[in-house]
Scaffold this active site. Sequence first.
Site, PDB file in Angstrom:
ATOM      1  N   ASP A 191       0.872  -1.173   0.000  1.00 25.34           N
ATOM      2  CA  ASP A 191       0.000   0.000   0.000  1.00 25.34           C
ATOM      3  C   ASP A 191       0.909   1.224   0.000  1.00 25.34           C
ATOM      4  O   ASP A 191       1.658   1.443   0.960  1.00 25.34           O
ATOM      5  CB  ASP A 191      -0.877  -0.023   1.247  1.00 25.34           C
ATOM      6  CG  ASP A 191      -1.899   1.099   1.293  1.00 25.34           C
ATOM      7  OD1 ASP A 191      -1.684   2.151   0.646  1.00 25.34           O
ATOM      8  OD2 ASP A 191      -2.914   0.960   2.011  1.00 25.34           O
ATOM      9  N   VAL A 192       0.857   2.026  -1.062  1.00 25.39           N
ATOM     10  CA  VAL A 192       1.804   3.139  -1.195  1.00 25.39           C
ATOM     11  C   VAL A 192       1.576   4.239  -0.166  1.00 25.39           C
ATOM     12  O   VAL A 192       2.394   5.145  -0.036  1.00 25.39           O
ATOM     13  CB  VAL A 192       1.787   3.741  -2.615  1.00 25.39           C
ATOM     14  CG1 VAL A 192       2.201   2.715  -3.648  1.00 25.39           C
ATOM     15  CG2 VAL A 192       0.433   4.361  -2.948  1.00 25.39           C
ATOM     16  N   ASN A 222       3.304   4.375 -10.373  1.00 23.24           N
ATOM     17  CA  ASN A 222       2.063   4.494 -11.126  1.00 23.24           C
ATOM     18  C   ASN A 222       0.816   4.484 -10.248  1.00 23.24           C
ATOM     19  O   ASN A 222      -0.250   4.910 -10.694  1.00 23.24           O
ATOM     20  CB  ASN A 222       1.984   3.343 -12.136  1.00 23.24           C
ATOM     21  CG  ASN A 222       0.662   3.286 -12.852  1.00 23.24           C
ATOM     22  OD1 ASN A 222       0.367   4.112 -13.700  1.00 23.24           O
ATOM     23  ND2 ASN A 222      -0.166   2.307 -12.501  1.00 23.24           N
ATOM     24  N   THR A 253      -8.886   3.472 -19.773  1.00 22.53           N
ATOM     25  CA  THR A 253      -8.671   2.680 -18.565  1.00 22.53           C
ATOM     26  C   THR A 253      -9.919   2.714 -17.693  1.00 22.53           C
ATOM     27  O   THR A 253     -10.815   3.543 -17.882  1.00 22.53           O
ATOM     28  CB  THR A 253      -7.499   3.236 -17.746  1.00 22.53           C
ATOM     29  OG1 THR A 253      -7.831   4.560 -17.297  1.00 22.53           O
ATOM     30  CG2 THR A 253      -6.209   3.277 -18.565  1.00 22.53           C
ATOM     31  N   LYS A 280      -1.635  15.965  -9.081  1.00 25.17           N
ATOM     32  CA  LYS A 280      -0.734  15.698 -10.206  1.00 25.17           C
ATOM     33  C   LYS A 280       0.200  16.882 -10.472  1.00 25.17           C
ATOM     34  O   LYS A 280       1.331  16.690 -10.938  1.00 25.17           O
ATOM     35  CB  LYS A 280      -1.540  15.331 -11.452  1.00 25.17           C
ATOM     36  CG  LYS A 280      -2.264  13.990 -11.326  1.00 25.17           C
ATOM     37  CD  LYS A 280      -1.300  12.832 -11.043  1.00 25.17           C
ATOM     38  CE  LYS A 280      -1.974  11.482 -11.054  1.00 25.17           C
ATOM     39  NZ  LYS A 280      -1.032  10.362 -10.829  1.00 25.17           N
ATOM     40  N   TYR A 315      -7.654  16.085  -7.765  1.00 22.24           N
ATOM     41  CA  TYR A 315      -6.849  15.253  -8.668  1.00 22.24           C
ATOM     42  C   TYR A 315      -5.810  16.110  -9.398  1.00 22.24           C
ATOM     43  O   TYR A 315      -4.623  15.757  -9.433  1.00 22.24           O
ATOM     44  CB  TYR A 315      -7.747  14.542  -9.668  1.00 22.24           C
ATOM     45  CG  TYR A 315      -6.990  13.662 -10.632  1.00 22.24           C
ATOM     46  CD1 TYR A 315      -6.503  12.424 -10.230  1.00 22.24           C
ATOM     47  CD2 TYR A 315      -6.758  14.068 -11.949  1.00 22.24           C
ATOM     48  CE1 TYR A 315      -5.784  11.618 -11.105  1.00 22.24           C
ATOM     49  CE2 TYR A 315      -6.055  13.271 -12.832  1.00 22.24           C
ATOM     50  CZ  TYR A 315      -5.569  12.052 -12.403  1.00 22.24           C
ATOM     51  OH  TYR A 315      -4.864  11.262 -13.275  1.00 22.24           O
TER      52      TYR A 315
END
Length: 248
Positions: free
Chosen positions: A60-61, A87, A188, A157, A153
């Site tokens: 889990d990042v 990613n 995706t 980024k 979001y």
Amino acid sequence: MNKPVILITGALSGIGRAAAVAFAKKGAKVVVAGRRDEAGKALAEELRSFGSEAEFINADVRKEDDLRALVDETVAQFGRLDVAVNNAGTEGKVGPITDQTAETYAATFDTNVLGVILSMKHEVRVMQGQGSGTIINISSTYGHEGAAGASLYAGSKHAVEGITKSVALEVAKSGIRVNGVAPGPTDTGMLTRFTGIPENKAALVADVPLGRLGLPKELADAIVFLASDEASFITGHILNVDGGHTAN
């Protein structure tokens, strides 16, 4: 590079999965990380069918202990770490700023920003000891432009791109290259969740000069290029793979 060792977070779907397949087909040794054991083990088995040595590690990042163990287990298994693809990401809660909360902020930034910071901390630790390595962070075209209804979001980024360039400068003399890939609208599951309805997805496609969504394989090809010796003089760069979207 002879059979480089590749580590990919968020590798179980979308762009991460496509990158894992692309590296495996080139004969690399690939460690795929994610939080779903069954899917992770199945992916590792698929990568082995291409002749790759491949392993799945649950991580889990958002948790530094997981990332420390992920990097250390990769090195214990394969002896080194040549390429890290950070990613793992989430679209977060889509909607106006008035709908956002401290909780929705944390849910987005803990994965998209903290996850990249902690991943790079431990990747750089190992790569500095080797005197070589390449790190590729996955951003978005929203990492350098605004997006109504996606403030968290886009903000996350933007942070990824600033962190990427800053760490590239920090480690340039250590033999480590750090770059980013910024996908445009790509076909995706995340895009489907993000857009919600077909009309919203169609509106995104309408803004792409090439007139279609990107394919995960096309993003994977860009990642493989940046990881390769052909990109040996590229660092601190964000590569747009967006069908011309940012040329508008």
